[in-house]
Design a protein around this motif. Structure first.
Motif, PDB file in Angstrom:
ATOM      1  N   HIS A 110       0.851  -1.183   0.000  1.00 30.56           N
ATOM      2  CA  HIS A 110       0.000   0.000   0.000  1.00 30.56           C
ATOM      3  C   HIS A 110       0.889   1.236   0.000  1.00 30.56           C
ATOM      4  N   ILE A 111       0.719   2.099  -1.002  1.00 28.85           N
ATOM      5  CA  ILE A 111       1.620   3.223  -1.260  1.00 28.85           C
ATOM      6  C   ILE A 111       0.920   4.555  -1.016  1.00 28.85           C
ATOM      7  N   TYR A 112       1.686   5.508  -0.469  1.00 29.53           N
ATOM      8  CA  TYR A 112       1.238   6.885  -0.271  1.00 29.53           C
ATOM      9  C   TYR A 112       2.120   7.791  -1.129  1.00 29.53           C
ATOM     10  N   ASP A 113       1.501   8.772  -1.781  1.00 28.80           N
ATOM     11  CA  ASP A 113       2.241   9.646  -2.694  1.00 28.80           C
ATOM     12  C   ASP A 113       1.691  11.060  -2.549  1.00 28.80           C
ATOM     13  N   SER A 114       2.567  12.018  -2.224  1.00 27.75           N
ATOM     14  CA  SER A 114       2.107  13.397  -2.010  1.00 27.75           C
ATOM     15  C   SER A 114       1.719  14.094  -3.304  1.00 27.75           C
ATOM     16  N   THR A 168      11.902  18.576  -8.695  1.00 34.98           N
ATOM     17  CA  THR A 168      11.340  17.839  -7.566  1.00 34.98           C
ATOM     18  C   THR A 168      12.378  16.922  -6.923  1.00 34.98           C
ATOM     19  N   LEU A 169      12.396  16.923  -5.602  1.00 35.24           N
ATOM     20  CA  LEU A 169      13.179  15.953  -4.835  1.00 35.24           C
ATOM     21  C   LEU A 169      12.258  14.801  -4.481  1.00 35.24           C
ATOM     22  N   ASN A 170      12.529  13.627  -5.028  1.00 38.00           N
ATOM     23  CA  ASN A 170      11.758  12.431  -4.711  1.00 38.00           C
ATOM     24  C   ASN A 170      12.302  11.836  -3.411  1.00 38.00           C
ATOM     25  N   LEU A 171      11.426  11.729  -2.399  1.00 42.28           N
ATOM     26  CA  LEU A 171      11.857  11.311  -1.072  1.00 42.28           C
ATOM     27  C   LEU A 171      10.980  10.188  -0.543  1.00 42.28           C
ATOM     28  N   PHE A 172      11.623   9.071  -0.184  1.00 38.18           N
ATOM     29  CA  PHE A 172      10.918   7.961   0.447  1.00 38.18           C
ATOM     30  C   PHE A 172      10.977   8.123   1.964  1.00 38.18           C
ATOM     31  N   TRP A 173       9.808   8.157   2.592  1.00 41.01           N
ATOM     32  CA  TRP A 173       9.678   8.170   4.054  1.00 41.01           C
ATOM     33  C   TRP A 173       9.526   6.726   4.520  1.00 41.01           C
ATOM     34  N   LEU A 174      10.433   6.256   5.358  1.00 45.77           N
ATOM     35  CA  LEU A 174      10.411   4.885   5.864  1.00 45.77           C
ATOM     36  C   LEU A 174      10.008   4.942   7.331  1.00 45.77           C
ATOM     37  N   HIS A 175       8.799   4.491   7.600  1.00 42.01           N
ATOM     38  CA  HIS A 175       8.159   4.714   8.894  1.00 42.01           C
ATOM     39  C   HIS A 175       8.759   3.885  10.020  1.00 42.01           C
ATOM     40  N   GLY A 176       8.399   4.266  11.239  1.00 43.66           N
ATOM     41  CA  GLY A 176       8.905   3.608  12.435  1.00 43.66           C
ATOM     42  C   GLY A 176       8.138   2.349  12.784  1.00 43.66           C
ATOM     43  N   THR A 177       8.368   1.854  14.011  1.00 44.70           N
ATOM     44  CA  THR A 177       7.800   0.590  14.482  1.00 44.70           C
ATOM     45  C   THR A 177       7.129   0.786  15.838  1.00 44.70           C
ATOM     46  N   PRO A 178       5.834   0.436  15.967  1.00 40.88           N
ATOM     47  CA  PRO A 178       4.884   0.093  14.906  1.00 40.88           C
ATOM     48  C   PRO A 178       4.282   1.359  14.312  1.00 40.88           C
ATOM     49  N   SER A 179       3.933   1.288  13.044  1.00 44.08           N
ATOM     50  CA  SER A 179       3.356   2.447  12.373  1.00 44.08           C
ATOM     51  C   SER A 179       2.833   2.016  11.014  1.00 44.08           C
ATOM     52  N   THR A 180       2.250   2.946  10.315  1.00 45.49           N
ATOM     53  CA  THR A 180       1.921   2.741   8.906  1.00 45.49           C
ATOM     54  C   THR A 180       2.758   3.718   8.102  1.00 45.49           C
ATOM     55  N   GLY A 181       2.591   3.668   6.803  1.00 42.32           N
ATOM     56  CA  GLY A 181       3.341   4.575   5.942  1.00 42.32           C
ATOM     57  C   GLY A 181       2.692   5.936   5.785  1.00 42.32           C
ATOM     58  N   ALA A 182       1.651   6.216   6.571  1.00 42.10           N
ATOM     59  CA  ALA A 182       0.996   7.526   6.476  1.00 42.10           C
ATOM     60  C   ALA A 182       2.041   8.637   6.568  1.00 42.10           C
ATOM     61  N   LEU A 183       1.962   9.580   5.658  1.00 40.63           N
ATOM     62  CA  LEU A 183       2.987  10.622   5.574  1.00 40.63           C
ATOM     63  C   LEU A 183       2.871  11.610   6.734  1.00 40.63           C
TER      64      LEU A 183
END
Length: 288
Positions: free
Chosen positions: A22-26, A33-48
């Motif tokens: 499941h992907i989130y994209d701003s 543009t700077l393409n930046l991947f946010w790698l979430h913590g534990t526990p969490s979701t990828g919500a930006l």
């Protein structure tokens, strides 16, 4: 530099083995543009992290993230490793036709960000890791020293294996004492966002958390000394979940590391300095 902001979109990337991410994209797009991947913590979701998105609009950043397997609607993968997450990032980048990008890992997402830099050197031009841990096998580091008891017990259970960790998480309950006072204030105020994403991550159980913990306490699958990508390490000196000694150790073993320690900041409040990491990554992008 002009930017064009659209609503955050969410999509599922279907992988060849029948699973999905499941992907989130701003949705920010533009020539610089700077393409930046946010790698979430534990526990969490990828919500930006909306607070960082709002503060970085002038930097023309396209934020991309995903629920790691076992979280949200991403298909569980109990065999995933730190290395496999770098492969997920590469597949997502391919699907979005993104060649070059930076990675920003927070807390448990820090090792995954480092893996991307080590394993995707032709694609990743910069790494930022905030409140990230060192490997459990770190030579010369007392991994659990000054770590809050609840967090230490969880990782000790993970070190004993999946069954022990599952049993531990069935009875363990978070305690306010696990956070520094400044973190409790952040959770009650500007970073209350975390409470929502953690609750969402655990709605369907602890599968993702278990798989994250097991990945982090086993061999990461790459050598930190081989990371050739510029790497920024941000850490609070009052961090009780991942003590700052971890950041010091990482800085000594990553060749191009830039370590920045912040007095009187904890595991969560350090994100108030996230703009530092974003500006640093923006500068790298402009120089590339």
């Amino acid at each position: 530099m002009g930017i064009f902001i659209t609503m955050i979109t969410e999509n599922d990337l279907h992988l060849g083995n029948g699973s999905q991410l499941h992907i989130y994209d701003s949705g920010i797009a533009g020539p610089s543009t700077l393409n930046l991947f946010w790698l979430h913590g534990t526990p969490s979701t990828g919500a930006l992290p909306v607070r960082l998105l709002n503060s970085s609009q002038h930097l023309s950043i396209r934020w991309i993230s995903f629920d790691r397997p076992g979280y949200g609607s991403s298909t569980p993968n109990p065999n995933r490793t730190v290395v496999s997450t770098a492969n997920y990032v590469a597949q997502i980048a391919d699907s979005l036709q993104i060649n070059r990008f930076a990675v920003l890992g927070y807390s448990g997402g820090g090792p995954y960000a480092l893996a991307c830099g080590a394993l995707l050197p032709d694609r990743v031009f910069g790494i930022a890791s905030v409140s990230g841990p060192a490997p459990l096998s770190a030579d010369g580091l007392d991994w659990f020293q000054n770590m809050t008891v609840v967090n230490a017990d969880e990782f000790k259970a993970a070190r004993a294996g999946r069954i022990t960790l599952e049993r531990y998480l069935q009875t363990a309950t978070p305690e306010p004492e696990m956070f520094a006072p400044i973190d409790l204030a952040a959770l009650a105020g500007e970073w209350s966002w975390f409470v929502n994403v953690v609750d969402l991550a655990l709605q369907s159980g602890t599968h993702g958390q278990i798989d994250d913990d097991l990945a982090l306490v086993t061999d990461w699958g790459f050598s930190l000394t081989k990371i050739a990508v510029p790497t920024l390490l941000l850490h609070g000196l009052d961090d009780q979940l991942v003590p700052s000694a971890h950041a010091n150790w990482l800085a000594r073993h990553i060749p191009r590391a830039d370590l920045r320690l912040y007095p009187s900041q904890g595991h969560i409040s350090i994100l108030n300095f996230g703009q530092t990491a974003l500006t640093w990554l923006r500068q790298l992008a402009d120089e590339a």
